[in-house]
Write a protein that holds these residues in place. Structure first.
Motif, PDB file in Angstrom:
ATOM      1  N   ASP A  47       0.829  -1.210   0.000  1.00 48.61           N
ATOM      2  CA  ASP A  47       0.000   0.000   0.000  1.00 48.61           C
ATOM      3  C   ASP A  47       0.864   1.261   0.000  1.00 48.61           C
ATOM      4  N   TRP A  48       1.926   1.233   0.795  1.00 43.51           N
ATOM      5  CA  TRP A  48       2.831   2.382   0.869  1.00 43.51           C
ATOM      6  C   TRP A  48       3.486   2.645  -0.492  1.00 43.51           C
ATOM      7  N   ALA A  49       3.990   1.586  -1.120  1.00 48.79           N
ATOM      8  CA  ALA A  49       4.673   1.744  -2.412  1.00 48.79           C
ATOM      9  C   ALA A  49       3.702   2.264  -3.474  1.00 48.79           C
ATOM     10  N   ARG A  50       2.522   1.696  -3.542  1.00 51.06           N
ATOM     11  CA  ARG A  50       1.531   2.164  -4.531  1.00 51.06           C
ATOM     12  C   ARG A  50       1.207   3.634  -4.324  1.00 51.06           C
ATOM     13  N   GLU A  51       1.000   4.004  -3.062  1.00 55.27           N
ATOM     14  CA  GLU A  51       0.650   5.391  -2.753  1.00 55.27           C
ATOM     15  C   GLU A  51       1.783   6.351  -3.134  1.00 55.27           C
ATOM     16  N   GLU A  52       3.024   5.971  -2.872  1.00 51.55           N
ATOM     17  CA  GLU A  52       4.164   6.816  -3.230  1.00 51.55           C
ATOM     18  C   GLU A  52       4.247   7.024  -4.745  1.00 51.55           C
ATOM     19  N   PHE A  53       4.076   5.949  -5.492  1.00 56.96           N
ATOM     20  CA  PHE A  53       4.139   6.086  -6.947  1.00 56.96           C
ATOM     21  C   PHE A  53       2.967   6.906  -7.475  1.00 56.96           C
ATOM     22  N   LYS A  54       1.779   6.703  -6.928  1.00 57.89           N
ATOM     23  CA  LYS A  54       0.610   7.486  -7.361  1.00 57.89           C
ATOM     24  C   LYS A  54       0.786   8.960  -7.028  1.00 57.89           C
ATOM     25  N   ARG A  55       1.305   9.222  -5.832  1.00 57.40           N
ATOM     26  CA  ARG A  55       1.472  10.607  -5.381  1.00 57.40           C
ATOM     27  C   ARG A  55       2.438  11.375  -6.281  1.00 57.40           C
ATOM     28  N   ASN A  56       3.431  10.686  -6.803  1.00 55.13           N
ATOM     29  CA  ASN A  56       4.452  11.340  -7.622  1.00 55.13           C
ATOM     30  C   ASN A  56       4.252  11.140  -9.121  1.00 55.13           C
ATOM     31  N   LYS A  57       3.109  10.614  -9.498  1.00 52.68           N
ATOM     32  CA  LYS A  57       2.825  10.303 -10.898  1.00 52.68           C
ATOM     33  C   LYS A  57       2.882  11.532 -11.807  1.00 52.68           C
ATOM     34  N   SER A  58       2.487  12.663 -11.295  1.00 49.43           N
ATOM     35  CA  SER A  58       2.397  13.860 -12.142  1.00 49.43           C
ATOM     36  C   SER A  58       3.701  14.654 -12.213  1.00 49.43           C
ATOM     37  N   ALA A  59       4.765  14.161 -11.602  1.00 48.91           N
ATOM     38  CA  ALA A  59       6.045  14.879 -11.634  1.00 48.91           C
ATOM     39  C   ALA A  59       6.577  14.939 -13.066  1.00 48.91           C
ATOM     40  N   THR A  60       7.033  16.100 -13.477  1.00 48.44           N
ATOM     41  CA  THR A  60       7.549  16.268 -14.836  1.00 48.44           C
ATOM     42  C   THR A  60       8.961  16.838 -14.855  1.00 48.44           C
ATOM     43  N   GLU A  61       9.395  17.428 -13.764  1.00 53.03           N
ATOM     44  CA  GLU A  61      10.736  18.021 -13.686  1.00 53.03           C
ATOM     45  C   GLU A  61      11.785  16.913 -13.717  1.00 53.03           C
ATOM     46  N   GLU A  62      12.700  17.000 -14.681  1.00 54.79           N
ATOM     47  CA  GLU A  62      13.709  15.952 -14.899  1.00 54.79           C
ATOM     48  C   GLU A  62      14.556  15.685 -13.659  1.00 54.79           C
ATOM     49  N   ASP A  63      15.039  16.748 -13.017  1.00 52.24           N
ATOM     50  CA  ASP A  63      15.873  16.570 -11.822  1.00 52.24           C
ATOM     51  C   ASP A  63      15.095  15.928 -10.678  1.00 52.24           C
ATOM     52  N   THR A  64      13.849  16.307 -10.527  1.00 47.74           N
ATOM     53  CA  THR A  64      13.007  15.746  -9.471  1.00 47.74           C
ATOM     54  C   THR A  64      12.784  14.261  -9.701  1.00 47.74           C
ATOM     55  N   ILE A  65      12.497  13.879 -10.925  1.00 52.85           N
ATOM     56  CA  ILE A  65      12.265  12.473 -11.250  1.00 52.85           C
ATOM     57  C   ILE A  65      13.534  11.660 -11.005  1.00 52.85           C
ATOM     58  N   ARG A  66      14.668  12.197 -11.426  1.00 53.11           N
ATOM     59  CA  ARG A  66      15.944  11.511 -11.210  1.00 53.11           C
ATOM     60  C   ARG A  66      16.219  11.322  -9.716  1.00 53.11           C
ATOM     61  N   MET A  67      15.937  12.361  -8.915  1.00 54.53           N
ATOM     62  CA  MET A  67      16.135  12.286  -7.477  1.00 54.53           C
ATOM     63  C   MET A  67      15.215  11.228  -6.850  1.00 54.53           C
ATOM     64  N   MET A  68      13.965  11.192  -7.301  1.00 59.88           N
ATOM     65  CA  MET A  68      13.021  10.208  -6.760  1.00 59.88           C
ATOM     66  C   MET A  68      13.429   8.785  -7.126  1.00 59.88           C
ATOM     67  N   ILE A  69      13.947   8.576  -8.324  1.00 55.94           N
ATOM     68  CA  ILE A  69      14.426   7.253  -8.731  1.00 55.94           C
ATOM     69  C   ILE A  69      15.600   6.839  -7.851  1.00 55.94           C
TER      70      ILE A  69
END
Length: 88
Positions: A47-69
């Protein structure tokens, strides 16, 4: 001369590669969670993992996405280390 433009909404190569990295991380996390012995803990982590991915689904900033990965990979490694310790 025919236009070689991509269809509207098509991903660039960089976006496509990032998307593949995110999907691979998602699959790796859920494979690791399957190894958690307690069903209640497994459910909580799923549940935690699904929620984290859903919460960040709309991220578009390249640096932010790289940091989250990167952060997700670190959390995955920590989960794998914890599971390895629990088995020994």
């Amino acid at each position: 001369m025919a236009s070689s433009r991509l269809p509207r909404g098509a991903l660039t190569l960089k976006q496509f590669m990032r998307r593949q990295q995110v999907l691979l991380l998602y699959r790796k996390i859920f494979r690791a969670i399957r190894q958690v012995p307690s069903e209640a803990d497994r459910k909580y982590l799923q549940d935690w993992a699904r929620e984290e991915f859903k919460r960040n689904k709309s991220a578009t900033e390249e640096d932010t996405i790289r940091m989250m990965i990167t952060q997700g990979n670190m959390q995955l490694k920590e989960l794998e280390r914890t599971l390895a310790l629990a088995k020994s």
